[in-house]
Enzyme design. Structure first.
Site, PDB file in Angstrom:
ATOM      1  NE  ARG A 262      -3.583  -2.416   2.466  1.00 17.82           N
ATOM      2  CZ  ARG A 262      -4.562  -2.651   3.348  1.00 17.82           C
ATOM      3  NH1 ARG A 262      -4.850  -1.740   4.260  1.00 17.82           N
ATOM      4  NH2 ARG A 262      -5.234  -3.785   3.294  1.00 17.82           N
ATOM      5  NE  ARG A 277      -0.861   5.691   7.766  1.00 16.54           N
ATOM      6  CZ  ARG A 277      -2.138   5.311   7.863  1.00 16.54           C
ATOM      7  NH1 ARG A 277      -2.507   4.585   8.909  1.00 16.54           N
ATOM      8  NH2 ARG A 277      -3.024   5.624   6.953  1.00 16.54           N
ATOM      9  CB  SER A 352     -10.996  -3.634   8.640  1.00 15.90           C
ATOM     10  OG  SER A 352     -12.075  -2.825   8.254  1.00 15.90           O
ATOM     11  NE  ARG A 391      -1.491  -0.072  12.369  1.00 18.35           N
ATOM     12  CZ  ARG A 391      -2.378   0.688  11.758  1.00 18.35           C
ATOM     13  NH1 ARG A 391      -3.677   0.463  11.947  1.00 18.35           N
ATOM     14  NH2 ARG A 391      -1.998   1.660  10.963  1.00 18.35           N
TER      15      ARG A 391
END
Length: 426
Positions: A262, A277, A352, A391
């Site tokens: 990404r 990140r 998610s 994470r």
């Protein structure tokens, strides 16, 4: 994408639902409806002209058999043919423009999704105990450096920032987590594991909704027009694209581990320290095809499966219902799972879990036959991270650290890692 018939039948309802995302789509919907009307009008005229051409053709035959002149009718047939060609082209142009416009309209949120942006997100569940320390806990990047398991400078030397390297016990810890997650999903939760390509066609990225909207956030190999996957969701969801599945193949539950690429990592001033990140990371993904009437309950099941992993790892977690303005482009409803990282004193998103209703299925052509002989329907697709590694590793290191700088390995994970703690080499 949204069903154009739904836009025709409930224009105001669709606009109101999309308004909960925080942007107005009224004008866009009206442009779509205008293109649809233009296409349908052109097709209606084409059908009328074809009927006229057929009638004229019969009359030409009748005259010729009677030895009569038919030049005027033949000339009319040429004019009708030219008009049909022009209208076919107009209908095709309108259809192409309509399809392109629909690709840019996001999914409509389900009724339970609150309006508003990130500030309207709601915590709707939690679990795990808050970690307690009799010392000041360190952030994971300090722990990783002290233990010799996190090499950020090495990753930067070969690839740039956002490409961390794990060494020794750190690499072993991540490999153990991946195997633990996959084995759990296959052996207890009934998923089928798949190994998937990490490069996909443009059509696959379009099918799940990454294209065209997020082209700038993705890595693209222009020579071959292939895209590095931002998540295993893309290839796994598209494995049955443009297919008609029989009833006995639904539901279909698949899991895969893959790297994720990404460009947007570190955007908008987000915290980029350590593993918080990054541009490349590993993730175990769950993807499900469900019957429409069962998809909402399936989301609960999928989310619970991710939560169980967090509980078993001894992490404090919470479930967050995302508001419309924070919802992913293709999602109709999303639960984020966040873990508490005591070293950075922050909640970190590690999963998610989303239901997409028939939005992705319409883009990718994912249909099933509810029963033998019945009319095909679009499946409902779901996916969820279970779990994303960076994470999760960060929270695990910070939660299970000891005063001497070592890190305990949760008991449930020890068979996959082969150790009970990570300590500084003596």
């Amino acid at each position: 994408m949204l069903d154009i018939k739904r836009l025709r039948d409930d224009r105001d309802g669709v606009v109101a639902a999309l308004d909960r995302r925080g942007d107005s789509f009224g004008e866009t919907i009206d442009r779509a409806l205008a293109l649809d009307a233009r296409r349908r009008d052109a097709l209606t005229e084409v059908n009328d002209l074809k009927a006229r051409r057929n009638a004229v053709s019969r009359e030409v035959g009748t005259r010729k058999r009677a030895g009569e002149d038919a030049d005027d009718l033949i000339a009319e047939m040429r004019e009708v043919g030219d008009a049909i060609d022009a209208l076919d082209a107009a209908a095709k142009e309108a259809e192409t423009s309509l399809h392109d416009l629909l690709l840019h309209i996001p999914n409509t949120p389900l009724d339970e999704v609150p309006a508003g942006g990130e500030e309207a997100n709601r915590v709707v569940g939690d679990g795990g105990a808050e970690p307690a320390f009799d010392f000041t806990p360190k952030p994971h990047w300090e722990l990783g450096e002290d233990l010799g398991i996190l090499d950020l400078p090495g990753g930067a030397r070969v690839s740039g920032s956002g490409f961390p390297v794990l060494r020794g016990a750190g690499a072993r810890l991540q490999r153990g987590l991946i195997n633990f997650f996959l084995d759990r999903h296959v052996e207890r939760n009934g998923y089928t594991e798949v190994r998937i390509p990490y490069l996909v066609h443009r059509s696959a990225m379009t099918g799940t909704g990454q294209l065209p909207k997020f082209a700038e956030d993705s890595y693209h190999i222009e020579r071959d027009d292939l895209w590095l996957i931002p998540t295993a969701e893309v290839p796994v969801t598209n494995l049955e694209s443009e297919s008609l599945l029989e009833a006995d193949r639904i539901p279909l539950h698949l899991t895969a581990c893959s790297p994720c690429f990404r460009r947007e990592a570190g955007a908008a001033g987000k915290d980029t320290r350590g593993l918080l990140r990054v541009h490349q990371f590993d993730k175990v993904e769950l993807v499900r095809y469900e019957r429409p009437e069962e998809s909402r309950a399936a989301l609960e099941d999928l989310t619970r499966q991710a939560e169980e992993l967090l509980t078993d790892l001894g992490l404090r977690w919470r479930r967050v219902l995302l508001a419309g303005g924070d919802l992913g482009f293709s999602s109709a409803l999303t639960f984020d799972l966040e873990v508490w990282a005591p070293g950075v004193e922050s909640w970190l998103e590690v999963s998610s879990c989303s239901v997409f209703t028939d939005y992705q299925a319409r883009r990718a052509g994912l249909r099933f036959r509810p029963a033998p002989g019945e009319k095909p329907e679009y499946v409902h697709t779901l996916n969820g991270s279970a779990l994303a590694l960076p994470r999760t590793v960060a929270a695990l290191l910070e939660t299970h650290q000891e005063a001497d700088g070592s890190v305990r390995i949760p008991e449930v994970l020890q068979p996959w890692v082969g150790m009970d703690r990570i300590a500084v080499a003596s």
